[in-house]
Design a protein around this motif. Structure first.
Motif, PDB file in Angstrom:
ATOM      1  N   PRO A   1       0.813  -1.223   0.000  1.00 38.83           N
ATOM      2  CA  PRO A   1       0.000   0.000   0.000  1.00 38.83           C
ATOM      3  C   PRO A   1       0.850   1.278   0.000  1.00 38.83           C
ATOM      4  O   PRO A   1       0.471   2.271  -0.622  1.00 38.83           O
ATOM      5  N   VAL A   2       1.980   1.244   0.698  1.00 41.26           N
ATOM      6  CA  VAL A   2       2.858   2.426   0.714  1.00 41.26           C
ATOM      7  C   VAL A   2       3.471   2.646  -0.663  1.00 41.26           C
ATOM      8  O   VAL A   2       3.573   3.783  -1.153  1.00 41.26           O
ATOM      9  N   LEU A   3       3.900   1.553  -1.308  1.00 43.50           N
ATOM     10  CA  LEU A   3       4.426   1.663  -2.669  1.00 43.50           C
ATOM     11  C   LEU A   3       3.378   2.263  -3.594  1.00 43.50           C
ATOM     12  O   LEU A   3       3.656   3.193  -4.367  1.00 43.50           O
ATOM     13  N   ALA A   4       2.189   1.738  -3.538  1.00 43.23           N
ATOM     14  CA  ALA A   4       1.116   2.171  -4.440  1.00 43.23           C
ATOM     15  C   ALA A   4       0.763   3.635  -4.234  1.00 43.23           C
ATOM     16  O   ALA A   4       0.378   4.336  -5.174  1.00 43.23           O
ATOM     17  N   ASP A   5       0.897   4.094  -3.003  1.00 38.68           N
ATOM     18  CA  ASP A   5       0.540   5.474  -2.693  1.00 38.68           C
ATOM     19  C   ASP A   5       1.624   6.469  -3.119  1.00 38.68           C
ATOM     20  O   ASP A   5       1.358   7.666  -3.219  1.00 38.68           O
ATOM     21  N   SER A   6       2.826   5.981  -3.399  1.00 38.88           N
ATOM     22  CA  SER A   6       3.953   6.885  -3.669  1.00 38.88           C
ATOM     23  C   SER A   6       4.030   7.352  -5.115  1.00 38.88           C
ATOM     24  O   SER A   6       4.584   8.418  -5.394  1.00 38.88           O
ATOM     25  N   SER A   7       3.499   6.577  -6.073  1.00 30.56           N
ATOM     26  CA  SER A   7       3.522   7.000  -7.469  1.00 30.56           C
ATOM     27  C   SER A   7       2.599   6.134  -8.308  1.00 30.56           C
ATOM     28  O   SER A   7       2.302   4.983  -7.952  1.00 30.56           O
ATOM     29  N   TYR A   8       2.160   6.683  -9.443  1.00 30.47           N
ATOM     30  CA  TYR A   8       1.323   5.920 -10.356  1.00 30.47           C
ATOM     31  C   TYR A   8       2.068   4.719 -10.913  1.00 30.47           C
ATOM     32  O   TYR A   8       1.487   3.641 -11.120  1.00 30.47           O
ATOM     33  N   ALA A   9       3.365   4.887 -11.170  1.00 27.52           N
ATOM     34  CA  ALA A   9       4.157   3.798 -11.738  1.00 27.52           C
ATOM     35  C   ALA A   9       4.227   2.614 -10.777  1.00 27.52           C
ATOM     36  O   ALA A   9       4.050   1.454 -11.178  1.00 27.52           O
ATOM     37  N   LEU A  10       4.484   2.896  -9.506  1.00 32.16           N
ATOM     38  CA  LEU A  10       4.565   1.803  -8.527  1.00 32.16           C
ATOM     39  C   LEU A  10       3.177   1.206  -8.255  1.00 32.16           C
ATOM     40  O   LEU A  10       3.055   0.006  -8.003  1.00 32.16           O
ATOM     41  N   ARG A  11       2.142   2.030  -8.322  1.00 35.55           N
ATOM     42  CA  ARG A  11       0.796   1.486  -8.170  1.00 35.55           C
ATOM     43  C   ARG A  11       0.495   0.489  -9.298  1.00 35.55           C
ATOM     44  O   ARG A  11      -0.063  -0.592  -9.054  1.00 35.55           O
ATOM     45  N   ALA A  12       0.904   0.839 -10.520  1.00 38.26           N
ATOM     46  CA  ALA A  12       0.695  -0.064 -11.655  1.00 38.26           C
ATOM     47  C   ALA A  12       1.483  -1.353 -11.471  1.00 38.26           C
ATOM     48  O   ALA A  12       0.981  -2.453 -11.761  1.00 38.26           O
ATOM     49  N   ALA A  13       2.707  -1.241 -10.985  1.00 38.25           N
ATOM     50  CA  ALA A  13       3.542  -2.423 -10.794  1.00 38.25           C
ATOM     51  C   ALA A  13       2.955  -3.354  -9.737  1.00 38.25           C
ATOM     52  O   ALA A  13       2.917  -4.584  -9.919  1.00 38.25           O
ATOM     53  N   VAL A  14       2.480  -2.784  -8.628  1.00 42.94           N
ATOM     54  CA  VAL A  14       1.958  -3.591  -7.532  1.00 42.94           C
ATOM     55  C   VAL A  14       0.623  -4.234  -7.885  1.00 42.94           C
ATOM     56  O   VAL A  14       0.374  -5.418  -7.581  1.00 42.94           O
ATOM     57  N   THR A  15      -0.250  -3.468  -8.530  1.00 46.69           N
ATOM     58  CA  THR A  15      -1.593  -3.990  -8.810  1.00 46.69           C
ATOM     59  C   THR A  15      -1.630  -4.947  -9.998  1.00 46.69           C
ATOM     60  O   THR A  15      -2.406  -5.905 -10.006  1.00 46.69           O
ATOM     61  N   SER A  16      -0.762  -4.716 -11.002  1.00 47.21           N
ATOM     62  CA  SER A  16      -0.782  -5.573 -12.194  1.00 47.21           C
ATOM     63  C   SER A  16       0.237  -6.698 -12.140  1.00 47.21           C
ATOM     64  O   SER A  16       0.165  -7.658 -12.901  1.00 47.21           O
TER      65      SER A  16
ATOM     66  N   ILE B   1      20.672   6.627 -10.490  1.00 48.93           N
ATOM     67  CA  ILE B   1      19.495   6.909  -9.667  1.00 48.93           C
ATOM     68  C   ILE B   1      18.511   7.797 -10.419  1.00 48.93           C
ATOM     69  O   ILE B   1      17.293   7.609 -10.343  1.00 48.93           O
ATOM     70  N   GLY B   2      19.039   8.757 -11.174  1.00 51.32           N
ATOM     71  CA  GLY B   2      18.173   9.662 -11.923  1.00 51.32           C
ATOM     72  C   GLY B   2      17.260   8.943 -12.897  1.00 51.32           C
ATOM     73  O   GLY B   2      16.082   9.314 -13.058  1.00 51.32           O
ATOM     74  N   LYS B   3      17.778   7.910 -13.533  1.00 54.68           N
ATOM     75  CA  LYS B   3      16.958   7.141 -14.476  1.00 54.68           C
ATOM     76  C   LYS B   3      15.778   6.472 -13.763  1.00 54.68           C
ATOM     77  O   LYS B   3      14.653   6.464 -14.268  1.00 54.68           O
ATOM     78  N   VAL B   4      16.051   5.928 -12.595  1.00 56.65           N
ATOM     79  CA  VAL B   4      14.998   5.249 -11.839  1.00 56.65           C
ATOM     80  C   VAL B   4      13.978   6.258 -11.317  1.00 56.65           C
ATOM     81  O   VAL B   4      12.769   6.020 -11.352  1.00 56.65           O
ATOM     82  N   LEU B   5      14.454   7.396 -10.856  1.00 61.32           N
ATOM     83  CA  LEU B   5      13.535   8.433 -10.381  1.00 61.32           C
ATOM     84  C   LEU B   5      12.598   8.885 -11.494  1.00 61.32           C
ATOM     85  O   LEU B   5      11.410   9.120 -11.273  1.00 61.32           O
ATOM     86  N   SER B   6      13.146   9.003 -12.710  1.00 60.25           N
ATOM     87  CA  SER B   6      12.328   9.427 -13.849  1.00 60.25           C
ATOM     88  C   SER B   6      11.239   8.409 -14.171  1.00 60.25           C
ATOM     89  O   SER B   6      10.162   8.765 -14.658  1.00 60.25           O
ATOM     90  N   LEU B   7      11.527   7.146 -13.893  1.00 57.48           N
ATOM     91  CA  LEU B   7      10.533   6.100 -14.133  1.00 57.48           C
ATOM     92  C   LEU B   7       9.476   6.049 -13.038  1.00 57.48           C
ATOM     93  O   LEU B   7       8.276   5.974 -13.312  1.00 57.48           O
ATOM     94  N   LEU B   8       9.931   6.115 -11.802  1.00 58.50           N
ATOM     95  CA  LEU B   8       9.013   5.919 -10.677  1.00 58.50           C
ATOM     96  C   LEU B   8       8.286   7.184 -10.241  1.00 58.50           C
ATOM     97  O   LEU B   8       7.125   7.126  -9.834  1.00 58.50           O
TER      98      LEU B   8
END
Length: 444
Positions: free
Chosen positions: A257-272, A322-329
């Protein structure tokens, strides 16, 4: 780049050509003289009480060295300008100007005559300020400073005022016959001295960068939970694992739930339960994904934002990955990361003891590596401050007879990278330019 630059005179003439008919000339005389010979800092200024009618502020004096060969070229190249650049710097803020002579006309009596002008170039030094693909919008943009009491000062002390034109340049109303410049330089290199004053308030860096960014509130208990996660411990109700590609600990037990709340990208990863990019590899049949480009020590940056919405400064050699990952997440929050890093690095640079030249220069080189690793434009403030602090420490050390050795700097940094050589060369060029500008504070 100046129309006339210092190069190797032994090279064939064709190699000295520039576009648009400009040409490079080699002179034995250095373009700048060092005005800092007392071992003091750039910003340790002499104060001078001024008379009525003189403007207060930071007063600059630039000696434009005029070579006889260059004057002769003015006659042959017509409308081109004989120029050089200078950097006006104080209190971690700078602005670059180009100053020089251009042929503007002729008459039957005097022949060709020239105009002396000063024109603003940029609020930085040798750093691209246009928007670039993959870069970010530059937020650090000091306005062009208003120049006051701009004068061309002769060796005998007489002076001509330079007035601001509609194009932003400052020019001398009196035209200069070219033949007088030939007479001026008949015994060798001559000096054209230009002086000006800029309001002291212009050089307050906090006008351009917020160094006191407010951090998000964090509940005390949340610190304990994050500390355990960063140590690789399992915490209550953790139901997902994020793995780094290398280092220890490699696995970090987190909450879906914390991951999902932090960004749309992580919400998509966790739910799908699907990979959202090649840098984030989802493990089938497990609630786990691997961030393939990050090391274990990098995870503090990611997890601190996920749990606390705070921005942790990464190691200087980790910004790119790190910048690449931040841009994704956290695509919508990336600029906030760089704003925070910009402020923190600058605050760290301001605390350095410039009398410890080796440590100071090494830290400034690290800061410049942050800049070169980040998207273009994201850390311009850091770039400027690092150049100024490093150049100041370097010139102070030189006066004391200390020589800067590149290998010692690399050892202090802990990296043998050739980019360090390039950055030290940049700092030295900047130092030479800044040391060629006199300054003092005019007070009422």
């Amino acid at each position: 780049m100046s129309s006339f630059e210092i190069i190797d005179p032994k090279k064939p003439v064709e190699e000295n050509k520039l576009p648009n008919g400009m040409e490079l000339l080699q002179h034995e005389v250095n373009a700048f003289s060092n005005h800092y010979s007392n071992g003091k800092s750039f910003d340790d200024l002499e104060k001078k009480t001024i008379e009525t009618g003189t403007e207060p502020g930071i007063h600059f004096g630039i000696d434009f060295k005029l070579h006889p060969d260059a004057v002769k070229k003015l006659e042959s190249i017509g409308q081109q300008m004989l120029s050089n650049a200078c950097v006006l710097q104080h209190n971690l803020v700078m602005y670059s100007f180009v100053y020089g002579l251009s042929v503007v006309g002729e008459n039957e009596i005097e022949g060709l005559f020239c105009k002396l002008s000063i024109a603003p170039i940029s609020y930085t030094y040798k750093y691209p300020t246009e928007m670039a693909k993959g870069g970010v919008q530059i937020t650090f943009k000091p306005e062009v400073p208003e120049l006051k009491d701009v004068k061309w000062v002769h060796e005998d002390g007489t002076a001509h005022d330079l007035f601001k034109e509609d194009n932003g340049q400052y020019s001398c109303v009196s035209m200069i016959p070219l033949k007088s410049l030939n007479e001026f330089t008949e015994n060798g290199v001559a000096i054209l001295r230009v002086e000006m004053t800029i309001d002291k308030e212009y050089f307050d860096i906090q006008k351009y960068i917020d160094l006191d960014i407010k951090e998000a509130y964090v509940a005390p208990n949340s610190y304990k939970i994050l500390d355990k996660i960063l140590m690789g411990e399992e915490v209550p109700k953790s139901d997902w694992v994020i793995s780094a590609s290398e280092g220890f600990p490699r696995d970090f037990h987190v909450h879906g739930p914390v991951l999902a709340d932090s960004s749309y990208a992580l919400r998509a990863a966790v739910t799908s339960h699907m990979c959202i990019s090649k840098e984030i590899a989802m493990i089938s049949h497990e609630n786990r994904f691997v961030i393939t480009s990050l090391k274990s020590k990098d995870m503090r940056v990611i997890l601190t934002y996920i749990y606390h919405r705070r921005f942790v400064l990464p190691d200087f050699d980790a910004v790119s990955r790190i910048g690449k990952v931040l841009s994704l997440l956290f695509k919508d929050e990336v600029l906030k990361f760089f704003e925070s890093w910009n402020a923190e690095i600058i605050k760290n640079l301001r605390k350095l003891d410039r009398s410890d030249s080796l440590k100071t220069i090494a830290e400034c080189v690290k800061a410049l590596i942050y800049v070169t690793s980040a998207p273009q434009g994201s850390l311009v403030g850091v770039y400027n401050v690092a150049l100024i602090v490093a150049a100041d420490a370097w010139q102070m050390a030189e006066i004391k007879g200390k020589r800067l050795k590149k290998e010692k700097v690399k050892k202090e940094i802990g990296k043998p990278w050739t980019v360090i050589d390039d950055l030290l060369e940049l700092i030295e060029d900047f130092k030479t330019s800044v040391c060629g500008v006199e300054k003092m504070e005019f007070i009422e």
